[in-house]
Write a protein that holds these residues in place. Structure first.
Motif, PDB file in Angstrom:
ATOM      1  N   THR A  40       0.838  -1.192   0.000  1.00  0.00           N
ATOM      2  CA  THR A  40       0.000   0.000   0.000  1.00  0.00           C
ATOM      3  C   THR A  40       0.876   1.245   0.000  1.00  0.00           C
ATOM      4  N   ARG A  41       0.527   2.230  -0.843  1.00  0.00           N
ATOM      5  CA  ARG A  41       1.307   3.462  -0.834  1.00  0.00           C
ATOM      6  C   ARG A  41       0.784   4.396   0.243  1.00  0.00           C
ATOM      7  N   VAL A  42       1.705   5.070   0.928  1.00  0.00           N
ATOM      8  CA  VAL A  42       1.342   5.974   2.014  1.00  0.00           C
ATOM      9  C   VAL A  42       1.250   7.404   1.477  1.00  0.00           C
ATOM     10  N   PHE A  43       0.083   8.016   1.618  1.00  0.00           N
ATOM     11  CA  PHE A  43      -0.110   9.434   1.304  1.00  0.00           C
ATOM     12  C   PHE A  43      -0.302  10.160   2.641  1.00  0.00           C
ATOM     13  N   TYR A  44       0.733  10.799   3.121  1.00  0.00           N
ATOM     14  CA  TYR A  44       0.622  11.520   4.394  1.00  0.00           C
ATOM     15  C   TYR A  44      -0.383  12.664   4.260  1.00  0.00           C
ATOM     16  N   ALA A  45      -1.323  12.767   5.214  1.00  0.00           N
ATOM     17  CA  ALA A  45      -2.314  13.841   5.204  1.00  0.00           C
ATOM     18  C   ALA A  45      -1.663  15.120   5.739  1.00  0.00           C
ATOM     19  N   VAL A  46      -1.256  15.986   4.814  1.00  0.00           N
ATOM     20  CA  VAL A  46      -0.470  17.174   5.163  1.00  0.00           C
ATOM     21  C   VAL A  46      -1.172  18.033   6.211  1.00  0.00           C
ATOM     22  N   LYS A  47      -2.508  18.073   6.183  1.00  0.00           N
ATOM     23  CA  LYS A  47      -3.248  18.931   7.110  1.00  0.00           C
ATOM     24  C   LYS A  47      -2.957  18.604   8.574  1.00  0.00           C
ATOM     25  N   ALA A  48      -2.572  17.367   8.874  1.00  0.00           N
ATOM     26  CA  ALA A  48      -2.326  16.984  10.265  1.00  0.00           C
ATOM     27  C   ALA A  48      -1.198  17.802  10.880  1.00  0.00           C
ATOM     28  N   GLU A  53       9.821  20.500   7.943  1.00  0.00           N
ATOM     29  CA  GLU A  53      10.773  19.443   8.325  1.00  0.00           C
ATOM     30  C   GLU A  53      10.120  18.067   8.253  1.00  0.00           C
ATOM     31  N   ILE A  54       8.847  18.007   8.625  1.00  0.00           N
ATOM     32  CA  ILE A  54       8.132  16.724   8.585  1.00  0.00           C
ATOM     33  C   ILE A  54       7.924  16.297   7.130  1.00  0.00           C
ATOM     34  N   LEU A  55       7.515  17.268   6.298  1.00  0.00           N
ATOM     35  CA  LEU A  55       7.278  16.935   4.892  1.00  0.00           C
ATOM     36  C   LEU A  55       8.565  16.504   4.204  1.00  0.00           C
ATOM     37  N   SER A  56       9.668  17.179   4.503  1.00  0.00           N
ATOM     38  CA  SER A  56      10.949  16.809   3.882  1.00  0.00           C
ATOM     39  C   SER A  56      11.378  15.404   4.297  1.00  0.00           C
ATOM     40  N   LEU A  57      11.241  15.122   5.592  1.00  0.00           N
ATOM     41  CA  LEU A  57      11.596  13.780   6.074  1.00  0.00           C
ATOM     42  C   LEU A  57      10.788  12.732   5.323  1.00  0.00           C
ATOM     43  N   LEU A  58       9.463  12.935   5.258  1.00  0.00           N
ATOM     44  CA  LEU A  58       8.593  11.935   4.643  1.00  0.00           C
ATOM     45  C   LEU A  58       8.848  11.825   3.140  1.00  0.00           C
ATOM     46  N   ALA A  59       9.095  12.973   2.505  1.00  0.00           N
ATOM     47  CA  ALA A  59       9.402  12.924   1.067  1.00  0.00           C
ATOM     48  C   ALA A  59      10.646  12.073   0.846  1.00  0.00           C
ATOM     49  N   GLY A  60      11.642  12.256   1.702  1.00  0.00           N
ATOM     50  CA  GLY A  60      12.882  11.487   1.588  1.00  0.00           C
ATOM     51  C   GLY A  60      12.674   9.998   1.827  1.00  0.00           C
ATOM     52  N   LEU A  61      11.703   9.656   2.672  1.00  0.00           N
ATOM     53  CA  LEU A  61      11.425   8.243   2.963  1.00  0.00           C
ATOM     54  C   LEU A  61      10.589   7.597   1.870  1.00  0.00           C
ATOM     55  N   GLY A  62      10.103   8.423   0.926  1.00  0.00           N
ATOM     56  CA  GLY A  62       9.321   7.856  -0.181  1.00  0.00           C
ATOM     57  C   GLY A  62       7.826   8.046  -0.057  1.00  0.00           C
ATOM     58  N   SER A  63       7.418   8.818   0.940  1.00  0.00           N
ATOM     59  CA  SER A  63       5.974   9.017   1.132  1.00  0.00           C
ATOM     60  C   SER A  63       5.371   9.828   0.000  1.00  0.00           C
ATOM     61  N   CYS A  64       4.073   9.592  -0.252  1.00  0.00           N
ATOM     62  CA  CYS A  64       3.278  10.470  -1.098  1.00  0.00           C
ATOM     63  C   CYS A  64       2.485  11.390  -0.166  1.00  0.00           C
ATOM     64  N   PHE A  65       1.719  12.333  -0.764  1.00  0.00           N
ATOM     65  CA  PHE A  65       1.070  13.355   0.059  1.00  0.00           C
ATOM     66  C   PHE A  65      -0.387  13.580  -0.330  1.00  0.00           C
ATOM     67  N   ASP A  66      -1.265  13.539   0.654  1.00  0.00           N
ATOM     68  CA  ASP A  66      -2.675  13.892   0.494  1.00  0.00           C
ATOM     69  C   ASP A  66      -2.828  15.350   0.890  1.00  0.00           C
ATOM     70  N   THR A  67      -3.328  16.175  -0.042  1.00  0.00           N
ATOM     71  CA  THR A  67      -3.383  17.611   0.217  1.00  0.00           C
ATOM     72  C   THR A  67      -4.821  18.133   0.135  1.00  0.00           C
ATOM     73  N   ALA A  68      -5.061  19.245   0.840  1.00  0.00           N
ATOM     74  CA  ALA A  68      -6.407  19.808   0.927  1.00  0.00           C
ATOM     75  C   ALA A  68      -6.556  21.113   0.159  1.00  0.00           C
ATOM     76  N   SER A  69      -5.449  21.665  -0.303  1.00  0.00           N
ATOM     77  CA  SER A  69      -5.484  22.995  -0.928  1.00  0.00           C
ATOM     78  C   SER A  69      -4.236  23.196  -1.772  1.00  0.00           C
TER      79      SER A  69
END
Lengths: 376, 376
Positions: A40-48, A53-69
């Protein structure tokens, strides 16, 4: 409480409430999700928590991103995510925001009605859409309203319309409710989803993706099952309803990714009683509903609070924030137990506050500054 | 809707929700308060809307200021108020904030318990204090919790303690609840207050001041009595309970001063149904609970909403905000009637939004910007 946060608080004393987030915990949480749901691919919910720094870490780990805007899309891209790793997951979008997202390269959009499909078809032609279906949020501590999603019997029509307008009818999404404490809640939604997959296949449209949403809990006062338990439960349900044709799946953890990575240090501003006869103390902190703890709304999220005198006898307290607003009361219906020796000026630690605190903070209600945040 | 706001919106088209406040209305409201209660000093509740233009106008008109924090004190002083026209009206204050207020020249402080009296005595020696008493908020649309104030039978002890510590036991305050629609609610609080005045006189302490609080309503959907009616009702109650020894009085209007001076222009982002059978439409605006309309919490404040097609037939709607948060629903329990011809992209005007909107806005929840504000 991690050693790194403890050290940071000791080394950097300052006034005012502040959140400290430990990136090591976020990294561990990401790996737990990846291990628990390996396909399963992980899309971190950015709104949380959209801290760069959190987004950069997760991007580096290979995470995808769920965005609201669009602003969140820009944050995800700035953190190093390519646009194919970004989902515009809000079902309520201005058409010009869809056009901006499209210009930024985003090709995956959430919809839940025909009118939104038409906007996406005009502003982001040829993109993939997934339709959100309504799902009963029983078992969740932050249950969802009917705000997002359509009835399952409408979803096939919405996706068929997308297909007719030249979009890729890509899949379905649902959300079992935030802080969902029952891993079996995914089963019913997967059963309904499988029916819609079949319905559309009969219409000649092959869906490819299932968005399993968020809802993965973080540890507050009550014990929650480990993410592995959720993964096993979800995988069994996928097997049950999709057999050996399990579609591509994605999850959108927010609270489950960052909630337990953060701790707020706050200060006791006042302790009082309303009359000589009261046995309940009122404890007022320098943080409340308007500068970080909005999720205490209706006393829904009950945070663990640590003090320096937790070994002492406990007594019931009403807990309230510092503002002149009477609704700025955190816990009253169910009084909070705090040490009877707690004093004005004492620091307290509010655990599990890495999610839904910083950006929920008001710009300056009553003149109080927004919550300060440190990511270490 | 004033002609000036209408003109401003026509001349300055822009995207995104925005508040426009007409200073002429604020000026009229100030004069109405001054006329209705000619012997009462007006302390504008800065928290309702701290826009510098509003504070400067009111300072010029002779208003005093009720403040909730050091930041609000600084705003009032920057607007031209001398420190003797500023009250630090929050009963929950850090001792160092009291010291900062004292250094800025503020000499009037709210208290509601012995511990707060001790802080003021240490940090602002010799200052005047008034004790807030608990008051049942029946009749108010935004009723107050028990957060502020002590039981009336405790107030005399709190003020006696202040006197013993070298402070001036100056008076009492109460608050009948925000958006209080019954002018007679002040009567009971004044009766209780008169009893405390007598009690303290017997202990040799002469109180001089009565703070009648805020609570004066603004016009939303329901008709409210004019401020003159409130003034007459309060004056009769003062006469009834204090005879010919009426103390100095002050009021703290916030909503009643600026509520009807502001209008928010917002946009319809999406209109949808959850299933083909639904007769209720979901109307999603680009403003919600987290970027300006926090007072729709529990559907407490019900704003009038105007559209360009108000003459058309009306149909029931659930009204919701643009964020990905399921609690960001404005009116659902009691659906809102809007024209059936309302379309996506249409502008709507939300009236009575001059108070408790801008500073309640979050710093950027879901990536949405805080509410923009124009004071004209």
């Amino acid at each position: 409480m991690t050693d790194r946060i403890k050290q940071f608080l000791a080394d950097n004393r300052e006034d005012g409430p502040r959140l400290v987030v430990d990136l090591d915990v976020v990294r561990d949480n990401y790996r737990s999700f990846a291990d628990a749901l390996p396909d399963t691919r992980v899309f971190y919910a950015v709104k949380a928590n959209p801290a760069p720094e959190i987004l950069s870490l997760l991007a580096g780990l290979g995470s995808c991103f769920d965005t609201a805007s669009v602003a969140e899309i820009e944050l995800a891209l700035a953190a190093g995510a390519s646009p194919d790793r970004v989902s515009f997951g809000n079902t309520i979008k201005k058409e010009k925001d869809i056009a901006r997202a499209f210009a930024l390269g985003v090709r995956l959009y959430a919809v839940d009605c025909g009118a939104e499909v038409e906007k996406v078809a005009r502003a982001a032609p040829g993109s993939k859409v997934f339709c959100r279906i309504l799902c009963d949020g029983a078992g969740a501590e932050w249950p969802l309203s009917r705000k997002f999603g359509c009835a399952p019997d409408m979803a096939a029509d919405v996706l068929e319309r997308a297909h007719a307008l030249g979009l890729v009818a890509h899949g379905l999404s649902f959300h079992v409710g935030s802080q969902q404490r029952n891993p079996r809640m995914w089963n019913r939604a997967l059963q309904v989803s499988a029916g819609i997959f079949r319905d559309l296949a009969e219409r000649g449209i092959q869906l490819a993706m299932l968005n399993l949403g968020g809802g993965f809990p973080t540890r507050y006062l009550k014990r929650v099952a480990p993410v592995q338990t959720y993964g096993q439960s979800i995988f069994r349900a996928l097997r049950r309803h999709f057999g050996n044709r399990i579609p591509e799946t994605i999850i959108e953890p927010g609270r489950g990714m960052v909630g337990d990575a953060g701790i707020i240090e706050a200060e006791v501003v006042l302790i009082s009683k309303k009359s000589q006869q009261d046995h309940v103390r009122w404890v007022y902190l320098d943080i409340g509903k308007f500068n970080g703890l909005a999720e205490t709304m209706d006393e829904m999220i009950r945070y663990p609070i640590r003090t320096d005198c937790d070994a002492e006898a406990l007594g019931p307290c009403v807990l309230a924030g510092p503002s002149c607003d009477s609704v700025d009361v955190l816990y009253e219906k169910d009084p909070y137990l705090l040490p009877v020796t707690l004093e004005i000026g004492a620091k307290v630690l509010i655990e599990g506050t890495g999610a839904y605190t910083t950006t929920y903070s008001t710009v300056g209600f009553n003149g109080f500054a927004p919550l300060k945040s440190y990511v270490i």
